[in-house]
Scaffold this motif. Sequence first.
Motif, mmCIF file in Angstrom:
data_model
loop_
_atom_site.group_PDB
_atom_site.id
_atom_site.type_symbol
_atom_site.label_atom_id
_atom_site.label_comp_id
_atom_site.label_asym_id
_atom_site.label_seq_id
_atom_site.Cartn_x
_atom_site.Cartn_y
_atom_site.Cartn_z
ATOM 1 N N CYS A 1 0.865 -1.178 0.000
ATOM 2 C CA CYS A 1 0.000 0.000 0.000
ATOM 3 C C CYS A 1 0.901 1.227 0.000
ATOM 4 C CB CYS A 1 -0.889 -0.001 1.236
ATOM 5 S SG CYS A 1 -1.760 1.561 1.510
ATOM 6 N N CYS B 1 0.165 3.129 3.905
ATOM 7 C CA CYS B 1 0.553 2.523 5.181
ATOM 8 C C CYS B 1 1.644 1.472 5.012
ATOM 9 C CB CYS B 1 -0.666 1.924 5.883
ATOM 10 S SG CYS B 1 -1.288 0.419 5.122
ATOM 11 N N CYS C 1 -6.655 -0.663 0.188
ATOM 12 C CA CYS C 1 -5.917 -1.241 1.314
ATOM 13 C C CYS C 1 -6.867 -1.605 2.446
ATOM 14 C CB CYS C 1 -4.864 -0.245 1.803
ATOM 15 S SG CYS C 1 -3.966 -0.851 3.239
ATOM 16 N N CYS D 1 -5.623 0.676 5.740
ATOM 17 C CA CYS D 1 -5.840 2.118 5.856
ATOM 18 C C CYS D 1 -6.882 2.637 4.886
ATOM 19 C CB CYS D 1 -4.520 2.854 5.680
ATOM 20 S SG CYS D 1 -3.915 2.865 3.981
ATOM 21 N N CYS E 1 -6.688 3.181 1.808
ATOM 22 C CA CYS E 1 -6.144 3.933 0.676
ATOM 23 C C CYS E 1 -6.375 3.164 -0.636
ATOM 24 C CB CYS E 1 -4.638 4.124 0.911
ATOM 25 S SG CYS E 1 -3.779 4.930 -0.434
HETATM 26 ZN ZN LIG Z 1 -2.719 1.007 3.526
#
Ligand SMILES: [Zn+2]
Length: 1118
Positions: free
Chosen positions: A449, A452, A471, A474, A476
């Motif tokens: 990711c 993170c 992700c 997190c 994302c």
């Molecule tokens: Zn992440």
Amino acid sequence: MNVNQSAPPVPPFGQPQPIYPGYHQSSYGGQPGSTAPPTPYGAYNGPVPGYQQTPPQGMSRAPPSSGAPPASTAQASCGQATYGQFGQGDVQNGPSSTVQMQRLPGSQPFGSPLAPVVSQPAVLQPYGPPPTSAQVTTQLAGMQISGAVAPAPPTSGLGYGPPTSLASASGSFPNSGLYGSYPQGQAPPIGQAQGYLGVQTPQRSAPSQASSFTPPASGGPRMPSVTGPLLPGQGFGGPPVSQPNHVSSPSPQALPPGTQMTGPPGPPPPMHSPQQPGYQLQQNGSFGPARGPQPNYGSPYPGAPTFGSQPGPPQPLPPKRLDPDAIPSPQLNELPPQQKTRHRIDPDAIPSPIQVIEDDRNNRGTEPFVTGVRGQVPPLVTTNFLVKDQGNASPRYIRCTSYNIPCTSDMAKQAQVPLAAVIKPLARLPPEEASPYVVDHGESGPLRCNRCKAYMCPFMQFIEGGRRFQCCFCSCINDVPPQYFQHLDHTGKRVDAYDRPELSLGSYEFLATVDYCKNNKFPSPPAFIFMIDVSYNAIRTGLVRLLCEELKSLLDFLPREGGAEESAIRVGFVTYNKVLHFYNVKSSLAQPQMMVVSDVADMFVPLLDGFLVNVSESRAVITSLLDQIPDMFADTRETETVFAPVIQAGMEALKAAECAGKLFLFHTSLPMAEAPGKLKNRDDRKLINTDKEKTLFQPQTGAYQTLAKECVAQGCCVDLFLFPNQYVDVATLSVVPQLTGGSVYKYACFQVENDQERFLSDLRRDVQKVVGFDAVMRVRTSTGIRAVDFFGAFYMSNTTDVELAGLDGDKTVTVEFKHDDRLNEESGALLQCALLYTSCAGQRRLRIHNLALNCCTQLADLYRNCETDTLINYMAKLAYRGVLNSPLKAVRDTLITQCAQILACYRKNCASPSSAGQLILPECMKLLPVYLNCVLKSDVLQPGAEVTTDDRAYVRQLVTSMDVAETNVFFYPRLLPLTKSPIESTTEPPAVRASEERLSNGDVYLLENGLNLFLWVGASVQQGVVQSLFSVSSFSQITSGLSVLPVLDNPLSKKVRDLIDSLRAQRSRYMKLIVVKQEDKLEMLFKHFLVEDKSLSGGASYVDFLCHMHKEIRQLLS
Ligand SMILES: [Zn+2]
């Protein structure tokens, strides 16, 4: 070996990996190699400082190493630099907000702590899924405060401290003698009726009558009377006092809906076998009835079998007597049982570890544990089971205190159940289970990711036709690199998911790219340096000669990877007393050359070329050196030693060679010679039980911490073998091993004839261990929780990265989590442990373990998915760290309070209504009190007079890295009767509870706790048994303290010796055997391990402690 090398990103998956031959090493262990000297155990005769029961440790199970796998690659040199894995911008947990995807809020906000949400509603709800866990209801009648006797209980833990502190606690316990030195084995007068029941009289009474089960807990509350008989219909017969414990659990069908805690949606994972849901379990087990006496418990208690067999309204209780004192005196059986049952708690009616273990084996040991289901509680560590990785890491790698985490921190605080994971990243696996696959993504390296930095794993969500992924940690959104693109199927899953370990398995490895290496250079293979104390003590005991002889052959078994013909590890040698001697063992030399460095204050390595060599190339020179060392120092009179300069020298040598590695130090005495790290004898037993006791566990100088930091930076792991004749300050000497991920072994009063087998077994295993070097571990979590605390043998220079100069397959890192946001039931919580390390061949790798947990809004779900063994592992480590900073009593009180809060919260929020006189324990935690008591009275927290300061520091340090199976048996030893089961039976005999009352004087038992191994022989054992095992004609002729059984050609002898071998093979350290005869003076040592009994150091018996916990819980509830 290079199967994965430069292969396409997709490794052959689905077939056994050729790359992991794994266990080749174990072969060495097979060599009896050295000698088992059958010598009588001598050391016990004298006033040994510290009873030797020290630790044996040892060798191992040979199993497969999942450890560092093979590798192929490149090597270059390393330097120092930053790890790509943890670059500047890394955010461990990922920002919680700002992300594109918002998580759904928890489905239901958790109300105030007192909200009735959990318990009451549960009662009203229809009974849903089959009951999976039950609550154990135990009525400790004696504890009932309402009784005439009941005084206002003191609030703070009346410490299970030393006897002295008890007096002050007497308010609560009328009979304070209880916690004092109650003479072992002396039962108080039988008929004594005291209000406080068994509490004061730790005497075990027999279980009484069938401790019948009361009707469903929903029934009317019981009268909390102390002495009166039970109300009719309540299910138990006798007066509450005598029949204090019973299970009020109804059978599943009869169970009132509420008791099942069904509140929350979602079927809870079954905790027990289907056929034994809920209460049934107790019925057979811990709570005695049907079960009667322990299977092997036999002879002296003829009457016992009737235990609990009377369910009904029981008036006249058929009393039974399980008095410990009965052992030697069978005539006790003739006593009228009735008289004995009053006011005592029936030990068979309180939760039995043995029964819980047995039930789990029966229920969960037959099917493989498949990891595909989120939040599934694994079988107990004491159960043999196979694991099938279907997306979550095996419990051999990660175990959690709970598999269902409260959604909010308020809930978590209310329950006080610690949220922790015990992680063993390089755990060895049984041969039937495949080691993690190695994935090679080529130059692009592992996919992560962007925000993170979490690694690709099965929980990442691919979207937009597979062009991006979200992700799971997190949220994302990341682009999928073109070379990794794959289409999705109709369910949104990549069509290649099952071809890629990182998309379908819980555990796997990535080959690391150069970005993950120090200074952006691939590492060199590691080196081992053997550093041998050659002072007078080491020579005199024969240690040096023994060690040198052993190394000659052991060096052929250095860890290798894959099918490598020989180990890539180089070796070097140093000897020392108050100066250091380095040896040039270059292959071109005819003889080794010695270089002496006497300026220990400014250590340097006098030679580079020829110090670290390849074993096969320099074999002749090395052999010559090892032959010469014992003779060179044979006449030494030098008694002083240095210590820190030795480590410094080893570390400098690795630095000069630009590699990571391990130092093996063999050391005998307190380093008092003038040099950095010089120590003085500061052992002071007068500090015990004072506020200064903690200083005994603290290092006496900060020099070792500083040195350890340098070692960690260099990837220099230190294993320390100690051979002390007196105090050596283990607390200080173990600082470097502890902070570098190393191991400490201690052989007090080492004598070749008595201890060589143990030492050599440990040494062989230690040298052959697969180790990951120069490692960094990070645990990432999904939004809502994060890792906040870490326990184990490692160093941390920041708050997130666990740095390990070395990490082997025995070491665990325990991680505690706390909330930093709310979690939600739908997405659950995820953990990802990433370990970056250098393999034995010098390959840089990443090992990834993923685990998904459930989240709950109902406390009942938390309590239903806990793992007590893991909880105890965490709590012991927390307490053992606490002794560095707090008085021991405070540490013990904190543990007791936390345990009481955990159980009180359950009682208040999850248990069905019942009288206050009942102790109600969650099914999953019914052993929490007994196990916690074992921790409280362990040598570290409550030492007996015979335990030395070094022993305590040593044990404290060992426990820090133990896995759950090790702490389980360490705190609650296994006691196996040897002659009860048929001689032809090949299975391990069923264990019995660790209490003197379980011993039959006509039997022989083995007791082990992972470090110690005893063979206890009852005084009335049959002459034939004595002959078969010891080859002598009577009990009196057996040598007490014997450490080796004679090899005799009869089935019993063979069976017992095989069993001993098998127990040793299960443990990571060799357990030296000690034969103990009943009533012999050595028996005191043995009794120390009968942890359900009151200990001489003032530790409470199980029964007493349970009563105490009950009182604490009641105080919290009132
Ligand atoms: Zn992440």
